[in-house]
Design a protein around this motif. Structure first.
Motif, PDB file in Angstrom:
ATOM      1  N   GLN A   1       0.824  -1.181   0.000  1.00  0.00           N
ATOM      2  CA  GLN A   1       0.000   0.000   0.000  1.00  0.00           C
ATOM      3  C   GLN A   1       0.874   1.253   0.000  1.00  0.00           C
ATOM      4  OE1 GLN A   1      -3.239  -0.053  -0.376  1.00  0.00           O
ATOM      5  NE2 GLN A   1      -3.359  -2.263  -0.300  1.00  0.00           N
ATOM      6  N   PRO A   2       0.393   2.313  -0.584  1.00  0.00           N
ATOM      7  CA  PRO A   2       1.192   3.542  -0.682  1.00  0.00           C
ATOM      8  C   PRO A   2       1.588   4.131   0.672  1.00  0.00           C
ATOM      9  CG  PRO A   2      -0.754   3.684  -2.080  1.00  0.00           C
ATOM     10  CD  PRO A   2      -0.869   2.420  -1.294  1.00  0.00           C
ATOM     11  N   GLU A   3       0.690   4.058   1.659  1.00  0.00           N
ATOM     12  CA  GLU A   3       1.002   4.654   2.961  1.00  0.00           C
ATOM     13  C   GLU A   3       2.197   3.978   3.615  1.00  0.00           C
ATOM     14  OE1 GLU A   3      -2.113   3.272   2.422  1.00  0.00           O
ATOM     15  OE2 GLU A   3      -3.230   5.095   1.954  1.00  0.00           O
ATOM     16  N   GLU A   4       2.225   2.650   3.565  1.00  0.00           N
ATOM     17  CA  GLU A   4       3.325   1.919   4.189  1.00  0.00           C
ATOM     18  C   GLU A   4       4.645   2.209   3.462  1.00  0.00           C
ATOM     19  OE1 GLU A   4       0.696  -0.764   3.075  1.00  0.00           O
ATOM     20  OE2 GLU A   4      -0.404   0.256   4.659  1.00  0.00           O
ATOM     21  N   PHE A   5       4.581   2.197   2.148  1.00  0.00           N
ATOM     22  CA  PHE A   5       5.794   2.439   1.366  1.00  0.00           C
ATOM     23  C   PHE A   5       6.320   3.853   1.608  1.00  0.00           C
ATOM     24  CE2 PHE A   5       8.123   3.312  -2.614  1.00  0.00           C
ATOM     25  CZ  PHE A   5       9.069   2.312  -2.501  1.00  0.00           C
ATOM     26  N   GLU A   6       5.411   4.835   1.633  1.00  0.00           N
ATOM     27  CA  GLU A   6       5.818   6.218   1.898  1.00  0.00           C
ATOM     28  C   GLU A   6       6.426   6.348   3.295  1.00  0.00           C
ATOM     29  OE1 GLU A   6       3.640  10.442   2.697  1.00  0.00           O
ATOM     30  OE2 GLU A   6       2.817   9.208   1.089  1.00  0.00           O
ATOM     31  N   ALA A   7       5.821   5.685   4.274  1.00  0.00           N
ATOM     32  CA  ALA A   7       6.345   5.740   5.647  1.00  0.00           C
ATOM     33  C   ALA A   7       7.719   5.086   5.731  1.00  0.00           C
ATOM     34  CB  ALA A   7       5.381   5.064   6.604  1.00  0.00           C
ATOM     35  N   LEU A   8       7.914   3.987   4.999  1.00  0.00           N
ATOM     36  CA  LEU A   8       9.225   3.335   4.980  1.00  0.00           C
ATOM     37  C   LEU A   8      10.272   4.261   4.378  1.00  0.00           C
ATOM     38  CD1 LEU A   8      11.049   0.823   5.349  1.00  0.00           C
ATOM     39  CD2 LEU A   8      10.326   0.119   3.051  1.00  0.00           C
ATOM     40  N   LEU A   9       9.945   4.870   3.257  1.00  0.00           N
ATOM     41  CA  LEU A   9      10.895   5.789   2.617  1.00  0.00           C
ATOM     42  C   LEU A   9      11.193   6.999   3.517  1.00  0.00           C
ATOM     43  CD1 LEU A   9       9.677   5.779  -1.094  1.00  0.00           C
ATOM     44  CD2 LEU A   9      11.704   4.675  -0.126  1.00  0.00           C
ATOM     45  N   ARG A  10      10.168   7.517   4.164  1.00  0.00           N
ATOM     46  CA  ARG A  10      10.371   8.653   5.075  1.00  0.00           C
ATOM     47  C   ARG A  10      11.336   8.267   6.194  1.00  0.00           C
ATOM     48  NH1 ARG A  10       5.674   9.150   7.396  1.00  0.00           N
ATOM     49  NH2 ARG A  10       4.674  10.051   5.586  1.00  0.00           N
ATOM     50  N   TYR A  11      11.170   7.060   6.706  1.00  0.00           N
ATOM     51  CA  TYR A  11      12.069   6.608   7.767  1.00  0.00           C
ATOM     52  C   TYR A  11      13.491   6.414   7.236  1.00  0.00           C
ATOM     53  CZ  TYR A  11      14.350   4.052  11.410  1.00  0.00           C
ATOM     54  OH  TYR A  11      15.260   3.665  12.370  1.00  0.00           O
ATOM     55  N   LEU A  12      13.613   5.776   6.085  1.00  0.00           N
ATOM     56  CA  LEU A  12      14.940   5.478   5.535  1.00  0.00           C
ATOM     57  C   LEU A  12      15.724   6.743   5.186  1.00  0.00           C
ATOM     58  CD1 LEU A  12      14.126   2.437   3.224  1.00  0.00           C
ATOM     59  CD2 LEU A  12      15.293   2.396   5.445  1.00  0.00           C
ATOM     60  N   TYR A  13      15.037   7.752   4.659  1.00  0.00           N
ATOM     61  CA  TYR A  13      15.736   8.958   4.213  1.00  0.00           C
ATOM     62  C   TYR A  13      15.780  10.076   5.250  1.00  0.00           C
ATOM     63  CZ  TYR A  13      16.102   6.862  -0.355  1.00  0.00           C
ATOM     64  OH  TYR A  13      16.424   6.021  -1.378  1.00  0.00           O
ATOM     65  N   ALA A  14      14.791  10.136   6.122  1.00  0.00           N
ATOM     66  CA  ALA A  14      14.744  11.251   7.074  1.00  0.00           C
ATOM     67  C   ALA A  14      14.739  10.789   8.539  1.00  0.00           C
ATOM     68  CB  ALA A  14      13.514  12.107   6.816  1.00  0.00           C
TER      69      ALA A  14
END
Length: 104
Positions: A1-14
């Motif tokens: 799902q987009p929300e999980e993927f976005e949250a993962l990327l937010r964590y990985l990069y920020a």
């Protein structure tokens, strides 16, 4: 799902977690973080999930913790079930049997 993927990327990069909205998708995000080996995120989510265990979710979360080798969450779930067996609800007899096997 987009929300999980976005949250993962937010964590990985920020190294940022949206604690306000995370409850809507915390379990799928935990699964994604585990599979992507995002260890810091996995441990943070594992702690949040363990803190929010209750009789309605502990059986399914024990099974998930076992599948994902989430030792801390599994220990918390086992402890909850052992201390509060009458509060635990099961989806069906198969889930109840699987939980009983995991408690051995």
């Amino acid at each position: 799902q987009p929300e999980e993927f976005e949250a993962l990327l937010r964590y990985l990069y920020a190294r940022s977690i949206d604690y306000i909205n995370i409850s809507d998708y915390i379990v799928p995000l935990f699964t994604l973080a585990t599979r992507c080996e995002a260890r810091g995120l996995k441990h943070t989510l594992e702690s949040l999930i363990a803190f929010n265990l209750d009789g309605s979710n502990v059986a399914s979360l024990l099974i998930l913790a076992d599948q994902l080798t989430a030792t801390s969450l599994k220990q918390s779930a086992v402890q909850f079930i052992t201390k509060n067996p009458s509060e635990v609800t099961y989806e069906d007899d198969a889930q109840k049997t699987l939980v009983a096997d995991l408690l051995k």
